[in-house]
Design a protein around this motif. Structure first.
Motif, PDB file in Angstrom:
ATOM      1  N   PHE A 133      -2.720   9.117   4.174  1.00  0.00           N
ATOM      2  CA  PHE A 133      -3.370   8.267   3.189  1.00  0.00           C
ATOM      3  C   PHE A 133      -2.443   7.863   2.033  1.00  0.00           C
ATOM      4  O   PHE A 133      -2.865   7.094   1.167  1.00  0.00           O
ATOM      5  CB  PHE A 133      -4.605   8.971   2.605  1.00  0.00           C
ATOM      6  N   ARG A 134      -1.242   8.360   2.029  1.00  0.00           N
ATOM      7  CA  ARG A 134      -0.384   8.114   0.867  1.00  0.00           C
ATOM      8  C   ARG A 134      -0.117   6.643   0.587  1.00  0.00           C
ATOM      9  O   ARG A 134      -0.044   6.244  -0.594  1.00  0.00           O
ATOM     10  CB  ARG A 134       0.936   8.877   1.036  1.00  0.00           C
ATOM     11  N   PRO A 135       0.027   5.772   1.596  1.00  0.00           N
ATOM     12  CA  PRO A 135       0.280   4.364   1.264  1.00  0.00           C
ATOM     13  C   PRO A 135      -0.863   3.666   0.535  1.00  0.00           C
ATOM     14  O   PRO A 135      -0.647   2.612  -0.062  1.00  0.00           O
ATOM     15  CB  PRO A 135       0.531   3.728   2.642  1.00  0.00           C
ATOM     16  N   VAL A 136      -2.091   4.218   0.588  1.00  0.00           N
ATOM     17  CA  VAL A 136      -3.221   3.543  -0.057  1.00  0.00           C
ATOM     18  C   VAL A 136      -3.881   4.418  -1.115  1.00  0.00           C
ATOM     19  O   VAL A 136      -5.016   4.173  -1.523  1.00  0.00           O
ATOM     20  CB  VAL A 136      -4.269   3.099   0.986  1.00  0.00           C
ATOM     21  N   THR A 137      -3.190   5.442  -1.585  1.00  0.00           N
ATOM     22  CA  THR A 137      -3.726   6.300  -2.638  1.00  0.00           C
ATOM     23  C   THR A 137      -2.651   6.629  -3.657  1.00  0.00           C
ATOM     24  O   THR A 137      -1.459   6.642  -3.357  1.00  0.00           O
ATOM     25  CB  THR A 137      -4.291   7.618  -2.075  1.00  0.00           C
ATOM     26  N   LYS A 138      -3.093   6.913  -4.856  1.00  0.00           N
ATOM     27  CA  LYS A 138      -2.198   7.323  -5.928  1.00  0.00           C
ATOM     28  C   LYS A 138      -1.899   8.817  -5.858  1.00  0.00           C
ATOM     29  O   LYS A 138      -0.857   9.274  -6.355  1.00  0.00           O
ATOM     30  CB  LYS A 138      -2.847   6.966  -7.271  1.00  0.00           C
ATOM     31  N   TYR A 139      -2.807   9.557  -5.250  1.00  0.00           N
ATOM     32  CA  TYR A 139      -2.663  11.009  -5.147  1.00  0.00           C
ATOM     33  C   TYR A 139      -3.301  11.448  -3.844  1.00  0.00           C
ATOM     34  O   TYR A 139      -4.410  11.020  -3.499  1.00  0.00           O
ATOM     35  CB  TYR A 139      -3.344  11.682  -6.341  1.00  0.00           C
ATOM     36  N   ASP A 140      -2.610  12.286  -3.089  1.00  0.00           N
ATOM     37  CA  ASP A 140      -3.092  12.738  -1.779  1.00  0.00           C
ATOM     38  C   ASP A 140      -2.691  14.197  -1.616  1.00  0.00           C
ATOM     39  O   ASP A 140      -1.518  14.540  -1.767  1.00  0.00           O
ATOM     40  CB  ASP A 140      -2.471  11.870  -0.679  1.00  0.00           C
ATOM     41  N   ALA A 141      -3.671  15.057  -1.356  1.00  0.00           N
ATOM     42  CA  ALA A 141      -3.366  16.494  -1.268  1.00  0.00           C
ATOM     43  C   ALA A 141      -4.331  17.173  -0.320  1.00  0.00           C
ATOM     44  O   ALA A 141      -5.393  16.637   0.015  1.00  0.00           O
ATOM     45  CB  ALA A 141      -3.440  17.132  -2.651  1.00  0.00           C
TER      46      ALA A 141
END
Length: 580
Positions: free
Chosen positions: A133-141
């Motif tokens: 999801f990193r390309p469409v989110t500011k934070y992913d964890a």
């Protein structure tokens, strides 16, 4: 099921009480103040059950993508991010697509999907597919331990509502719902449940310089983007424009930054625009951009203004001023805060004197209005979309929120709907079909306001099944379907480029569909309109229907919207904009 007492999360003797993860998540929803969360089965059911007695709509959706759009529309309408919950694997891939528009529009929302427990990781588990999801989110964890659960959710809210807001995503181990822990709710700071969470100011010396340059420019123009509306800066835009005597245009997503009928307002500029704004931007010797990124859609692929023209750029993201244009004076900060600084600086120097420039701009606007009168008021059959847009605004209350799809319908809405200043218009960043589910989310956020989805038949087909969702959840929006039985932009393009090819209709046109009849079969209110003189009554009846309503309007397939890209032949011939 035993009901959870929210008071149990409050500290007792200086320490939080031990509660389950599902109770923590339910309390998070309560504290965030949202009125709805959106989900597809079957993740986080224990949490959703915990919310059974809360005044929060738990909106079961038919697709993850639509659920993402609903959360997007909710956040834009309310200023508060909500949750969208989806299953992992294939479900997560669908949700990814639903976050792209929110990413591009800088809309914060929290997406939650499950992570495979360590015991099943890479074990050929059912639906074991991983989405980055990193390309469409500011934070992913990934949240894998109960001890750090509150910390990660606190980080997610802080990330998505500070600076330039955007979606965030958490992979969550579902087993944590049943686990118990003494959660520290200090991780959930109330200020991060709305956006913008902070309103930084620009460097004061640069503000003074910007006002000086605006006052002494011969042909300044202000262009307001989505960030202006997100910041709630329409009063400041209007006041600064009046004080310095500057004409104002907006991007399509910045519509509402100034009253469309204000003497200094020129309307929408960019790819989906009033053509007269091309001449205004081309003639300007200084452009003040407020709260927008000046990408291809705003600048007609970086042709307007001409590279080299002086630019003042207000943006909360310090990387944006100068990203697409050189010769930029950067004012980094929240749009409303910076405009207030500029107003304070401008008041010491008296009113601006750009009367001749403003007069020429307004004369161009009036000439455009005169040229559009026949389309806007001519009662043509098939119905002209320009008249539909005008009749819609005339029939709806002043506080109506319009949610428009991309393409021709977005242009017709943005260009021909004269709306007051404020958060009255939402438009997607390019995801056709976004408007209907986004309007559902918006209506869930502001149920006291009339909400109108403005979409074409091509866009409505994408998520038609969510009409059942609206009926089941009493989300009483109105959907206007501009029905020309085609993806008309593509039809016109094909006809222009390959006029002698056979069966072109198979590439862009649909079979006749009565959307009003479909709406009635699904429990909604529906009516089909073929005569423009019936539009007003149909809209007023839909407002009074007290259930989801669909107005199926048969429009002229030959109608071409004023987009600044080749759109083929149709019944529109725009007069040359010329020079001011």
């Amino acid at each position: 099921m035993e009901q959870f007492d929210p008071s149990a999360v409050e500290p007792a003797n200086g320490r939080p009480q031990k509660i389950k993860g599902q109770q923590f998540l339910a309390e998070l929803v309560r504290r965030s103040g949202v009125r709805a969360v959106f989900f597809t089965p079957t993740f986080l059911y224990p949490t959703l059950v915990e919310l059974a007695n809360d005044p929060v709509k738990r909106v079961l959706c038919h697709s993850e993508k639509a659920a993402g759009y609903m959360a997007d529309g909710y956040a834009q309408a309310s200023g508060s991010p909500t949750m969208v919950i989806a299953q992992g694997g294939p479900g997560a891939t669908n949700l990814y697509a639903g976050l792209v528009d929110a990413w591009q529009s800088h809309t914060p929302l929290l997406a939650l999907t499950p992570v495979q427990p360590s015991a099943r990781y890479h074990g050929n588990s059912y639906q074991e597919a991983y989405v980055d999801f990193r390309p469409v989110t500011k934070y992913d964890a990934e949240v894998r331990s109960i001890e750090r659960m509150a910390e990660f959710f606190g980080k997610a809210y802080r990330e998505m509502t500070t600076g330039a807001p955007r979606p965030v995503h958490l992979y969550l181990d579902g087993a944590l719902e049943a686990a118990e822990f003494e959660f520290d709710f200090n991780h959930l700071d109330q200020r991060y449940f709305t956006y913008p969470a902070f309103r930084p100011q620009a460097d004061e010396s640069l503000v003074q310089q910007a006002v000086h340059e605006l006052r002494h420019a011969e042909r300044p123009v202000m262009v307001c983007g989505r960030g202006t509306v997100v910041s709630g800066a329409w009063e400041e835009v209007t006041a600064l424009a009046e004080l310095l005597d500057i004409p104002v245009t907006t991007t399509l997503n910045g519509k509402g930054s100034i009253n469309d009928r204000h003497p200094l307002a020129l309307g929408v500029t960019g790819t989906y625009r009033r053509p007269l704004t091309d001449a205004v931007i081309a003639a300007a010797d200084l452009v003040l951009y407020v709260g927008g990124h000046q990408g291809g859609a705003t600048t007609n692929q970086r042709r307007l203004p001409t590279p080299g023209v002086r630019v003042i750029h207000v943006d909360i993201n310090p990387a944006q001023p100068g990203a697409n244009y050189p010769n930029v004076l950067p004012l980094v900060g929240d749009a409303r805060s910076v405009l207030r600084q500029m107003l304070e600086a401008a008041r010491t120097g008296g009113r601006g004197t750009h009367g001749e420039w403003v007069t020429k701009s307004q004369q161009a606007l009036q000439a455009w209005r005169d040229g559009e009168a026949a389309r806007m008021y001519g009662n043509a059959v098939p119905i002209r979309p320009e008249q539909l847009a005008v009749e819609l605004v005339n029939a709806c209350p002043q506080d109506t929120l319009y949610v428009a799809d991309t393409g021709y319908v977005g242009t017709w809405a943005g260009v021909y709907m004269d709306l007051p200043a404020g958060k009255n218009f939402l438009h997607c960043e390019g995801s056709l079909g976004w408007a209907f589910p986004a309007a559902m989310g918006a209506k869930a956020a502001v149920p006291e306001r009339p909400v109108v989805a403005f979409t074409g038949d091509g866009g409505f087909f994408y998520h038609l099944g969510e009409l059942e969702t609206a009926v089941r959840n009493n989300i009483n929006l109105i959907t206007i379907v501009l029905n020309n039985q085609a993806m008309a932009f593509q039809t016109h393009l094909l006809q222009s480029l390959w006029p002698n090819s056979h069966d072109l209709d198979k590439l862009s046109e649909f079979s006749p569909t009565n959307f009003a009849g479909l709406a009635q079969e699904m429990g909604a209110w529906g009516v089909r309109v073929t005569d423009p003189r019936d539009l007003g009554n149909a809209i007023r009846d839909a407002l009074d229907a007290d259930r989801p309503a669909v107005i199926d309007v048969l429009i002229d397939q030959a109608a071409v919207a004023p987009v600044a890209v080749p759109s083929g032949q149709g019944s529109r011939v725009d007069a040359p904009t010329g020079k001011l």
